[in-house]
Design a protein around this motif. Structure first.
Motif, PDB file in Angstrom:
ATOM      1  N   GLY A  14      13.169  17.873   8.060  1.00 30.90           N
ATOM      2  CA  GLY A  14      12.520  16.608   8.347  1.00 30.90           C
ATOM      3  C   GLY A  14      11.270  16.356   7.531  1.00 30.90           C
ATOM      4  O   GLY A  14      10.578  15.371   7.721  1.00 30.90           O
ATOM      5  N   TRP A  15      10.945  17.237   6.585  1.00 33.15           N
ATOM      6  CA  TRP A  15       9.756  17.084   5.754  1.00 33.15           C
ATOM      7  C   TRP A  15       9.918  15.852   4.880  1.00 33.15           C
ATOM      8  O   TRP A  15      10.989  15.557   4.356  1.00 33.15           O
ATOM      9  N   THR A  16       8.852  15.091   4.722  1.00 33.72           N
ATOM     10  CA  THR A  16       8.866  13.880   3.910  1.00 33.72           C
ATOM     11  C   THR A  16       7.711  13.906   2.931  1.00 33.72           C
ATOM     12  O   THR A  16       6.595  14.253   3.302  1.00 33.72           O
ATOM     13  N   LEU A  17       7.968  13.530   1.701  1.00 33.25           N
ATOM     14  CA  LEU A  17       6.946  13.439   0.672  1.00 33.25           C
ATOM     15  C   LEU A  17       6.503  11.988   0.559  1.00 33.25           C
ATOM     16  O   LEU A  17       7.333  11.089   0.429  1.00 33.25           O
ATOM     17  N   HIS A  18       5.198  11.763   0.645  1.00 28.19           N
ATOM     18  CA  HIS A  18       4.646  10.425   0.505  1.00 28.19           C
ATOM     19  C   HIS A  18       3.801  10.361  -0.753  1.00 28.19           C
ATOM     20  O   HIS A  18       3.114  11.312  -1.097  1.00 28.19           O
ATOM     21  N   THR A  19       3.825   9.236  -1.419  1.00 29.93           N
ATOM     22  CA  THR A  19       3.004   9.001  -2.606  1.00 29.93           C
ATOM     23  C   THR A  19       2.081   7.831  -2.318  1.00 29.93           C
ATOM     24  O   THR A  19       2.523   6.811  -1.781  1.00 29.93           O
ATOM     25  N   VAL A  20       0.814   7.997  -2.668  1.00 33.12           N
ATOM     26  CA  VAL A  20      -0.160   6.934  -2.471  1.00 33.12           C
ATOM     27  C   VAL A  20      -0.513   6.363  -3.831  1.00 33.12           C
ATOM     28  O   VAL A  20      -0.867   7.099  -4.749  1.00 33.12           O
ATOM     29  N   ARG A  21      -0.417   5.069  -3.964  1.00 34.00           N
ATOM     30  CA  ARG A  21      -0.785   4.387  -5.209  1.00 34.00           C
ATOM     31  C   ARG A  21      -1.984   3.503  -4.899  1.00 34.00           C
ATOM     32  O   ARG A  21      -1.846   2.432  -4.315  1.00 34.00           O
ATOM     33  N   ALA A  22      -3.140   3.980  -5.285  1.00 30.58           N
ATOM     34  CA  ALA A  22      -4.379   3.266  -4.967  1.00 30.58           C
ATOM     35  C   ALA A  22      -4.537   2.034  -5.834  1.00 30.58           C
ATOM     36  O   ALA A  22      -4.243   2.055  -7.031  1.00 30.58           O
ATOM     37  N   GLU A  23      -5.011   0.971  -5.234  1.00 30.79           N
ATOM     38  CA  GLU A  23      -5.364  -0.242  -5.964  1.00 30.79           C
ATOM     39  C   GLU A  23      -6.872  -0.292  -6.215  1.00 30.79           C
ATOM     40  O   GLU A  23      -7.332  -0.974  -7.108  1.00 30.79           O
ATOM     41  N   SER A  24      -7.630   0.445  -5.392  1.00 30.71           N
ATOM     42  CA  SER A  24      -9.081   0.540  -5.587  1.00 30.71           C
ATOM     43  C   SER A  24      -9.577   1.853  -5.002  1.00 30.71           C
ATOM     44  O   SER A  24      -8.996   2.381  -4.060  1.00 30.71           O
ATOM     45  N   VAL A  25     -10.649   2.367  -5.601  1.00 33.41           N
ATOM     46  CA  VAL A  25     -11.285   3.602  -5.148  1.00 33.41           C
ATOM     47  C   VAL A  25     -12.783   3.399  -5.225  1.00 33.41           C
ATOM     48  O   VAL A  25     -13.293   2.864  -6.214  1.00 33.41           O
ATOM     49  N   GLU A  26     -13.485   3.831  -4.194  1.00 29.27           N
ATOM     50  CA  GLU A  26     -14.942   3.693  -4.157  1.00 29.27           C
ATOM     51  C   GLU A  26     -15.568   5.062  -3.921  1.00 29.27           C
ATOM     52  O   GLU A  26     -15.080   5.842  -3.118  1.00 29.27           O
ATOM     53  N   PHE A  27     -16.638   5.346  -4.634  1.00 28.60           N
ATOM     54  CA  PHE A  27     -17.365   6.602  -4.493  1.00 28.60           C
ATOM     55  C   PHE A  27     -18.804   6.316  -4.093  1.00 28.60           C
ATOM     56  O   PHE A  27     -19.346   5.258  -4.405  1.00 28.60           O
TER      57      PHE A  27
END
Length: 73
Positions: free
Chosen positions: A32-45
């Motif tokens: 049942g393991w699932t791999l997710h990918t995150v595609r950021a549209e913005s990043v703030e530091f």
């Protein structure tokens, strides 16, 4: 320092010996393991400063390219 220089010289050699990543070959995954990918549209530091003059750089993706802006200085 000599050890660090030697490691930097050898690193490309070792990296070239690594096998190519195959997403289908993931041993030891629980059922049942699932791999997710995150595609950021913005990043703030938030970058702190000893004088409390904090900087907040933000990066935003537009048309496949990243732009940088300062939210607060």
């Amino acid at each position: 320092m000599a050890d660090l220089r030697q490691l930097r010289r050898e690193l490309p050699f070792f990296a070239g010996d690594l096998p190519a990543f195959d997403p289908a070959d993931r041993p030891g995954e629980p059922p049942g393991w699932t791999l997710h990918t995150v595609r950021a549209e913005s990043v703030e530091f938030r970058q702190g400063d000893r004088d409390r003059k904090h900087t907040r750089p933000a990066y935003r993706r537009a048309a496949g390219h990243w732009t940088k802006e300062l939210l607060w200085t």
